[in-house]
Design an enzyme around this catalytic site. Structure first.
Site, PDB file in Angstrom:
ATOM      1  N   CYS A 148       0.848  -1.197   0.000  1.00  0.00           N
ATOM      2  CA  CYS A 148       0.000   0.000   0.000  1.00  0.00           C
ATOM      3  C   CYS A 148       0.888   1.253   0.000  1.00  0.00           C
ATOM      4  CB  CYS A 148      -0.935   0.004   1.206  1.00  0.00           C
ATOM      5  SG  CYS A 148      -2.377  -1.077   1.026  1.00  0.00           S
ATOM      6  N   ASP A 192      10.407  -6.743  -8.548  1.00  0.00           N
ATOM      7  CA  ASP A 192      10.678  -7.332  -7.235  1.00  0.00           C
ATOM      8  C   ASP A 192      12.081  -6.923  -6.792  1.00  0.00           C
ATOM      9  OD1 ASP A 192       9.398 -10.022  -5.588  1.00  0.00           O
ATOM     10  OD2 ASP A 192      11.476  -9.450  -5.185  1.00  0.00           O
ATOM     11  N   HIS A 196      -6.394  -2.789  -1.192  1.00  0.00           N
ATOM     12  CA  HIS A 196      -5.747  -3.744  -0.284  1.00  0.00           C
ATOM     13  C   HIS A 196      -6.615  -4.983  -0.111  1.00  0.00           C
ATOM     14  CE1 HIS A 196      -3.101  -5.225   2.893  1.00  0.00           C
ATOM     15  NE2 HIS A 196      -4.227  -5.703   3.419  1.00  0.00           N
ATOM     16  N   GLY A 248       4.449 -19.765   1.889  1.00  0.00           N
ATOM     17  CA  GLY A 248       5.583 -18.851   1.999  1.00  0.00           C
ATOM     18  C   GLY A 248       5.242 -17.402   1.731  1.00  0.00           C
ATOM     19  N   HIS A 307      -0.600 -10.383  -4.428  1.00  0.00           N
ATOM     20  CA  HIS A 307       0.337 -10.081  -5.515  1.00  0.00           C
ATOM     21  C   HIS A 307       0.614 -11.336  -6.311  1.00  0.00           C
ATOM     22  CE1 HIS A 307       2.730 -11.147  -1.946  1.00  0.00           C
ATOM     23  NE2 HIS A 307       3.582 -11.715  -2.793  1.00  0.00           N
ATOM     24  N   HIS A 309       3.531 -12.919  -8.872  1.00  0.00           N
ATOM     25  CA  HIS A 309       4.891 -12.816  -9.394  1.00  0.00           C
ATOM     26  C   HIS A 309       4.855 -13.171 -10.878  1.00  0.00           C
ATOM     27  CE1 HIS A 309       6.896 -13.080  -5.306  1.00  0.00           C
ATOM     28  NE2 HIS A 309       5.723 -13.604  -5.012  1.00  0.00           N
TER      29      HIS A 309
HETATM   30  P1  AMP Z   1       5.693 -13.457  -1.312  1.00  0.00           P
HETATM   31  O1  AMP Z   1       6.799 -14.270  -0.676  1.00  0.00           O
HETATM   32  O2  AMP Z   1       4.946 -14.204  -2.372  1.00  0.00           O
HETATM   33  O3  AMP Z   1       4.804 -12.826  -0.269  1.00  0.00           O
HETATM   34  O4  AMP Z   1       6.428 -12.314  -2.114  1.00  0.00           O
HETATM   35  C1  AMP Z   1       6.773 -11.073  -1.583  1.00  0.00           C
HETATM   36  C2  AMP Z   1       7.793 -10.481  -2.511  1.00  0.00           C
HETATM   37  O5  AMP Z   1       7.855  -9.080  -2.263  1.00  0.00           O
HETATM   38  C3  AMP Z   1       9.208 -11.034  -2.366  1.00  0.00           C
HETATM   39  O6  AMP Z   1       9.613 -11.623  -3.603  1.00  0.00           O
HETATM   40  C4  AMP Z   1      10.042  -9.795  -2.015  1.00  0.00           C
HETATM   41  O7  AMP Z   1      11.312  -9.815  -2.634  1.00  0.00           O
HETATM   42  C5  AMP Z   1       9.175  -8.661  -2.542  1.00  0.00           C
HETATM   43  N1  AMP Z   1       9.353  -7.373  -1.897  1.00  0.00           N
HETATM   44  C6  AMP Z   1       9.327  -7.108  -0.573  1.00  0.00           C
HETATM   45  N2  AMP Z   1       9.504  -5.790  -0.358  1.00  0.00           N
HETATM   46  C7  AMP Z   1       9.620  -5.203  -1.571  1.00  0.00           C
HETATM   47  C8  AMP Z   1       9.822  -3.867  -2.023  1.00  0.00           C
HETATM   48  N3  AMP Z   1       9.924  -2.840  -1.163  1.00  0.00           N
HETATM   49  N4  AMP Z   1       9.903  -3.652  -3.358  1.00  0.00           N
HETATM   50  C9  AMP Z   1       9.801  -4.669  -4.222  1.00  0.00           C
HETATM   51  N5  AMP Z   1       9.603  -5.962  -3.866  1.00  0.00           N
HETATM   52  C10 AMP Z   1       9.530  -6.223  -2.562  1.00  0.00           C
HETATM   53 ZN    ZN Z   2      -1.821  -3.309   1.182  1.00  0.00          ZN
END
Ligand code: AMP
Ligand code: ZN
Length: 114
Positions: free
Chosen positions: A7, A30, A46, A93, A100, A102
């Site tokens: 957010c 990422d 959100h 995980g 989100h 990926h």
């Molecule tokens: P998940 O494990 O599926 O919840 O993925 C969360 C992802 O967010 C991970 O791949 C992190 O590398 C990425 N992440 C966390 N903080 C940031 C940020 N500030 N900017 C970009 N990616 C982020």
């Molecule tokens: Zn959020």
């Protein structure tokens, strides 16, 4: 939502490298890429994860997929292929509790779980 890092990115309070944006979704690189292309596509609303989807908010899934298609075309990986991955909850995980997907690609990807 207060305290949610995605957010804050959406509001511009935390920096990110944006690759796509419309009124419903934002996509950015990422911070810890696992492939040459590793983009996160998030709804501006959100929603913590798939468990919080409802008939009222689930339209964002189409927006996310259409964004993925646009991004893959723009980055030149649409024909070679890519994965769209969602982690929902602790056993999967999930570390950031703002929905989100990926988008990863740009190289032959590793072993498939399924
Ligand atoms: P998940 O494990 O599926 O919840 O993925 C969360 C992802 O967010 C991970 O791949 C992190 O590398 C990425 N992440 C966390 N903080 C940031 C940020 N500030 N900017 C970009 N990616 C982020
Ligand atoms: Zn959020």
């Amino acid at each position: 939502m207060d305290g949610c890092i995605f957010c804050k990115i959406i509001k511009g309070e935390i920096g990110s490298t944006k690759v796509y944006e419309n009124d419903k979704v934002l996509a950015f690189k990422d911070i810890n890429p696992v492939a040459p292309v590793h983009i996160l596509i998030v709804p501006k609303e959100h929603i913590a994860n798939v468990n919080e989807l409802t008939p009222e908010n689930a339209g964002v899934l189409a927006d996310i997929h259409l964004a993925a298609k646009e991004i893959a075309q723009k980055l030149g990986i649409a024909e070679k292929g890519y994965r769209l991955i969602n982690n929902c909850g602790a056993d999967a995980g999930q570390t950031v509790f703002h929905l989100h997907y990926h988008l990863i690609g740009g190289t032959p990807l590793g072993a498939k779980l399924i």
